[in-house]
Write an enzyme that holds these catalytic residues in place. Structure first.
Site, PDB file in Angstrom:
ATOM      1  N   TYR A  96       0.860  -1.289  -0.111  1.00 57.29           N
ATOM      2  CA  TYR A  96      -0.020   0.095  -0.138  1.00 57.29           C
ATOM      3  C   TYR A  96       0.923   1.446   0.132  1.00 57.29           C
ATOM      4  O   TYR A  96       0.602   2.160  -0.616  1.00 57.29           O
ATOM      5  CB  TYR A  96      -0.924  -0.089   1.281  1.00 57.29           C
ATOM      6  CG  TYR A  96      -1.984   1.257   1.167  1.00 57.29           C
ATOM      7  CD1 TYR A  96      -3.415   0.818   0.647  1.00 57.29           C
ATOM      8  CD2 TYR A  96      -1.531   2.454   1.510  1.00 57.29           C
ATOM      9  CE1 TYR A  96      -4.027   2.023   0.431  1.00 57.29           C
ATOM     10  CE2 TYR A  96      -2.521   3.501   1.414  1.00 57.29           C
ATOM     11  CZ  TYR A  96      -3.727   3.277   0.976  1.00 57.29           C
ATOM     12  OH  TYR A  96      -4.758   4.135   0.769  1.00 57.29           O
ATOM     13  N   PHE A 130      -7.301  21.322 -24.649  1.00 60.60           N
ATOM     14  CA  PHE A 130      -7.812  19.975 -24.840  1.00 60.60           C
ATOM     15  C   PHE A 130      -8.998  19.855 -23.889  1.00 60.60           C
ATOM     16  O   PHE A 130      -9.020  20.545 -22.940  1.00 60.60           O
ATOM     17  CB  PHE A 130      -6.556  19.263 -24.245  1.00 60.60           C
ATOM     18  CG  PHE A 130      -7.201  17.796 -24.567  1.00 60.60           C
ATOM     19  CD1 PHE A 130      -6.991  17.177 -25.775  1.00 60.60           C
ATOM     20  CD2 PHE A 130      -7.333  17.029 -23.497  1.00 60.60           C
ATOM     21  CE1 PHE A 130      -7.503  15.865 -25.972  1.00 60.60           C
ATOM     22  CE2 PHE A 130      -7.789  15.791 -23.667  1.00 60.60           C
ATOM     23  CZ  PHE A 130      -8.015  15.140 -25.030  1.00 60.60           C
ATOM     24  N   THR A 131      -9.994  18.829 -24.277  1.00 63.33           N
ATOM     25  CA  THR A 131     -11.298  18.856 -23.604  1.00 63.33           C
ATOM     26  C   THR A 131     -11.087  18.708 -22.122  1.00 63.33           C
ATOM     27  O   THR A 131     -11.753  19.711 -21.657  1.00 63.33           O
ATOM     28  CB  THR A 131     -11.616  17.677 -24.316  1.00 63.33           C
ATOM     29  OG1 THR A 131     -10.938  16.590 -24.238  1.00 63.33           O
ATOM     30  CG2 THR A 131     -12.313  17.770 -25.685  1.00 63.33           C
ATOM     31  N   ASP A 178       1.782  20.130 -20.742  1.00 57.79           N
ATOM     32  CA  ASP A 178       0.982  19.005 -20.713  1.00 57.79           C
ATOM     33  C   ASP A 178       1.780  18.336 -21.497  1.00 57.79           C
ATOM     34  O   ASP A 178       1.898  18.315 -22.903  1.00 57.79           O
ATOM     35  CB  ASP A 178      -0.434  19.472 -21.410  1.00 57.79           C
ATOM     36  CG  ASP A 178      -1.200  18.150 -21.757  1.00 57.79           C
ATOM     37  OD1 ASP A 178      -0.618  16.759 -21.708  1.00 57.79           O
ATOM     38  OD2 ASP A 178      -2.283  18.342 -22.103  1.00 57.79           O
ATOM     39  N   LYS A 218      -0.214   7.625 -23.446  1.00 60.54           N
ATOM     40  CA  LYS A 218       0.342   7.791 -24.636  1.00 60.54           C
ATOM     41  C   LYS A 218       1.947   7.488 -24.931  1.00 60.54           C
ATOM     42  O   LYS A 218       2.109   6.411 -24.945  1.00 60.54           O
ATOM     43  CB  LYS A 218      -0.028   9.443 -25.109  1.00 60.54           C
ATOM     44  CG  LYS A 218      -1.450   9.958 -25.293  1.00 60.54           C
ATOM     45  CD  LYS A 218      -2.344   9.648 -24.187  1.00 60.54           C
ATOM     46  CE  LYS A 218      -3.865  10.330 -24.303  1.00 60.54           C
ATOM     47  NZ  LYS A 218      -4.568  10.374 -23.155  1.00 60.54           N
ATOM     48  N   ARG A 226     -13.321  15.462 -33.901  1.00 63.34           N
ATOM     49  CA  ARG A 226     -12.697  16.461 -33.055  1.00 63.34           C
ATOM     50  C   ARG A 226     -13.205  17.875 -33.853  1.00 63.34           C
ATOM     51  O   ARG A 226     -12.519  18.361 -34.483  1.00 63.34           O
ATOM     52  CB  ARG A 226     -10.990  16.192 -33.272  1.00 63.34           C
ATOM     53  CG  ARG A 226     -10.708  15.281 -32.305  1.00 63.34           C
ATOM     54  CD  ARG A 226     -10.303  15.254 -30.864  1.00 63.34           C
ATOM     55  NE  ARG A 226     -11.554  15.086 -30.031  1.00 63.34           N
ATOM     56  CZ  ARG A 226     -11.414  14.602 -28.679  1.00 63.34           C
ATOM     57  NH1 ARG A 226     -10.240  14.421 -28.252  1.00 63.34           N
ATOM     58  NH2 ARG A 226     -12.334  14.532 -27.955  1.00 63.34           N
ATOM     59  N   PHE A 253     -18.963  14.913 -26.311  1.00 67.36           N
ATOM     60  CA  PHE A 253     -18.500  13.950 -27.210  1.00 67.36           C
ATOM     61  C   PHE A 253     -18.367  12.279 -26.847  1.00 67.36           C
ATOM     62  O   PHE A 253     -18.599  11.562 -27.623  1.00 67.36           O
ATOM     63  CB  PHE A 253     -17.317  14.412 -28.020  1.00 67.36           C
ATOM     64  CG  PHE A 253     -16.263  14.454 -26.992  1.00 67.36           C
ATOM     65  CD1 PHE A 253     -16.093  15.525 -26.177  1.00 67.36           C
ATOM     66  CD2 PHE A 253     -15.253  13.494 -26.539  1.00 67.36           C
ATOM     67  CE1 PHE A 253     -15.081  15.793 -25.205  1.00 67.36           C
ATOM     68  CE2 PHE A 253     -14.217  13.595 -25.884  1.00 67.36           C
ATOM     69  CZ  PHE A 253     -13.981  14.600 -25.093  1.00 67.36           C
TER      70      PHE A 253
HETATM   71  N1  F0G Z   1      -3.911  16.080 -22.519  1.00 64.94           N
HETATM   72  C1  F0G Z   1      -3.889  15.648 -23.651  1.00 64.94           C
HETATM   73  C2  F0G Z   1      -3.156  16.537 -24.735  1.00 64.94           C
HETATM   74  C3  F0G Z   1      -4.616  14.471 -23.890  1.00 64.94           C
HETATM   75  O1  F0G Z   1      -4.422  14.005 -25.260  1.00 64.94           O
HETATM   76  C4  F0G Z   1      -5.238  13.791 -23.125  1.00 64.94           C
HETATM   77  C5  F0G Z   1      -6.076  12.404 -23.647  1.00 64.94           C
HETATM   78  C6  F0G Z   1      -5.405  14.086 -21.671  1.00 64.94           C
HETATM   79  C7  F0G Z   1      -4.524  15.364 -21.400  1.00 64.94           C
HETATM   80  C8  F0G Z   1      -6.058  13.576 -20.571  1.00 64.94           C
HETATM   81  O2  F0G Z   1      -5.470  12.176 -20.298  1.00 64.94           O
HETATM   82  O3  F0G Z   1      -7.167  10.746 -21.076  1.00 64.94           O
HETATM   83  O4  F0G Z   1      -5.385  10.166 -19.433  1.00 64.94           O
HETATM   84  O5  F0G Z   1      -7.167  11.529 -18.560  1.00 64.94           O
HETATM   85  N2  F0G Z   1      -6.359  12.386 -24.598  1.00 64.94           N
HETATM   86  C9  F0G Z   1      -7.173  11.113 -25.037  1.00 64.94           C
HETATM   87  C10 F0G Z   1      -7.041  11.115 -26.516  1.00 64.94           C
HETATM   88  C11 F0G Z   1      -8.323  10.888 -24.425  1.00 64.94           C
HETATM   89  O6  F0G Z   1      -7.933  10.266 -27.074  1.00 64.94           O
HETATM   90  O7  F0G Z   1      -6.737  12.032 -27.050  1.00 64.94           O
HETATM   91  P1  F0G Z   1      -6.193  11.018 -19.930  1.00 64.94           P
END
Ligand code: F0G
Length: 460
Positions: A74, A126-127, A217, A260, A384, A451
């Protein structure tokens, strides 16, 4: 005369996963059931899955053997210390807090650094990043160069910050209202476009002048480094590893979606050089993620990540990784299909406005195109565009991004060149019948990150 021009992957295949072959009839039924949203398809109904490069990577045999070395204590797992060292050695940051994935890190970073009424400049949104900024009371401001919003511009570094836009914002709202500038490497929403080191150094100088921090990021930092190596004068002889370190060292804090670049299926972290921010995050992580030495990750996953970080910054790996994306992009261009140029790093982005010029943005051209590509061939892609952009917080209107794109995202070390041929050929078939394609309308629209779960029906 030398014949050798090609690169090939620096690995061979040890295990395979069978794919499902479906008929057009099966796929029409599946996409209808999924509300014409590729996120709602079952993966068993997908042939070639280019939805995302997130968590879809193939791990190496070394990473898998690392999984067997999981120390599932843990507290104070040995894998945490291996991960901490890998991050310090490759990315320069002093302090790290593991999280379940990238958005866990974004949540903590936003809550710690942002106050109600703050502004957050960034090189495109980014979303999940923007949503966490908004939930913490901030307002995102796009300060990327104009070329990033133009799918035809061949600018080699479309991820660059427009320094005039950034300084104008600082002068307008005051530096005390800007806790940090968010710099993404290999800007996802722009089409996987890199920022140059020259531009990042200028951003550092400007933020230093006003005492503003930089949050990095770093989700695809090694891919960005590859493009610096091949495009930015003076970097051809530096390794991806050296360039990655140099990028990170110019920033103060970082959020990472480890799903990624670093070649794992789950995980992430927040990193910082600031002790106070670290202490706050250590305290916060126990509320939302887990103890500060695992933050939502299993010990085995931290080990695979530590190994994946080292694999991700190898030049041969990155040459093949980005090389495959370029291969697919060039093949699509050879059919005359409109894509974002220059070709990015993690995927090829179709320009849905040019692909379907007869559809207005109100009937969701990119969402429509993603559904049509799936029906054609079982290839899964992602919208997108206007659906991803969501609604304006204040007015409730759709945000209307200039870019209306379909992303064909390439998982790392998963598909072959033959898969890429099939993808390009089947999109060419959709392109041939493009004029008969009609748009979609919402039947269900969720409040956050719509989305992912929105449902649609065809306009007849
Ligand atoms: N920042 C970027 C540039 C991303 O592409 C993503 C995730 C995140 C942050 C968030 O990270 O998914 O681990 O919580 N991108 C995915 C995509 C979902 O399909 O582009 P996460």
């Amino acid at each position: 005369m030398t014949h050798r021009k090609s690169w090939a992957e620096p690995w061979k295949i040890k295990m395979v996963e069978h794919l499902t072959m479906t008929s057009k009839e099966d796929r029409m039924k599946a996409i209808k059931e999924a509300g014409y949203n590729t996120f709602l398809l079952r993966s068993a109904d997908v042939y070639i899955d280019l939805l995302t490069d997130s968590g879809t990577n193939a791990m190496s045999d070394v990473q898998w053997s690392g999984m067997m070395m999981g120390d599932e204590a843990y507290a104070g797992s040995r894998n945490f210390y291996n991960l901490e060292k890998a991050i310090q050695d490759h990315y320069s940051y002093k302090y790290i807090i593991p999280t379940h994935q990238g958005r866990g890190a974004e949540h903590m970073m936003s809550q710690i650094l942002i106050k109600e009424g703050d502004y957050l400049p960034g090189n495109m949104y980014f979303t999940t990043t923007r949503l966490h900024q908004e939930l913490a009371g901030g307002t995102f401001v796009d300060v990327i160069i104009d070329e990033a919003h133009d799918t035809e511009s061949e600018h080699p570094f479309k991820g660059n910050v427009d320094l005039e836009k950034l300084e104008a914002l600082i002068k307008k709202v005051g530096a005390d209202k800007i806790p940090y500038v968010c710099i993404a490497t290999a800007v996802n929403m722009a089409g996987g476009q890199p920022i140059s080191l020259g531009n990042l150094k200028d951003v550092r100088a400007l933020t230093n002048k006003y005492g503003i921090a930089i949050v990095h990021d770093m989700t695809r930092v090694a891919e960005n480094a590859w493009y610096i190596k091949v495009r930015e004068p003076g970097y051809a002889d530096k390794s991806v590893k050296e360039i990655v370190y140099e990028i990170c060292a110019l920033t103060d804090h970082a959020t990472m979606s480890a799903k990624k670049d670093p070649l794992v299926n789950i995980g992430g972290f927040m990193a910082t050089n600031d002790e106070v921010t670290y202490q706050k995050a250590q305290n916060m992580v126990v509320v939302y993620e887990g103890l500060h030495t695992y933050g939502g990750m299993a010990g085995r996953d931290m080990e695979a990540l530590a190994i994946g970080i080292a694999e991700s910054v190898k030049d041969d790996h990155m040459r093949a990784r980005v090389g495959q994306t370029v291969y697919l992009g060039e093949k699509l261009l050879s059919y005359g299909i409109p894509i974002v140029k220059p070709i990015g790093s993690h995927g090829v982005f179709l320009d849905a406005k040019k692909f379907l010029p007869h559809l207005s943005q109100d009937v969701f051209p990119a969402q429509t195109l993603a559904a049509e590509i799936y029906i054609e061939s079982g290839v899964r892609s992602m919208e997108r565009g206007i659906v991803s952009a969501g609604r304006n917080k204040a007015t409730g209107e759709h945000n209307r991004p200039k870019l209306e794109l379909v992303r064909l995202t390439l998982p790392r070390r998963v598909y072959t060149q033959a898969h890429m041929d099939v993808v390009a050929e089947s999109i060419a078939d959709v392109y041939e019948r493009r004029e008969s394609i009609k748009g979609l309308r919402f039947t269900y629209e969720p409040e956050y990150l719509r989305f992912f779960q929105a449902r649609f029906e065809p306009i007849s």
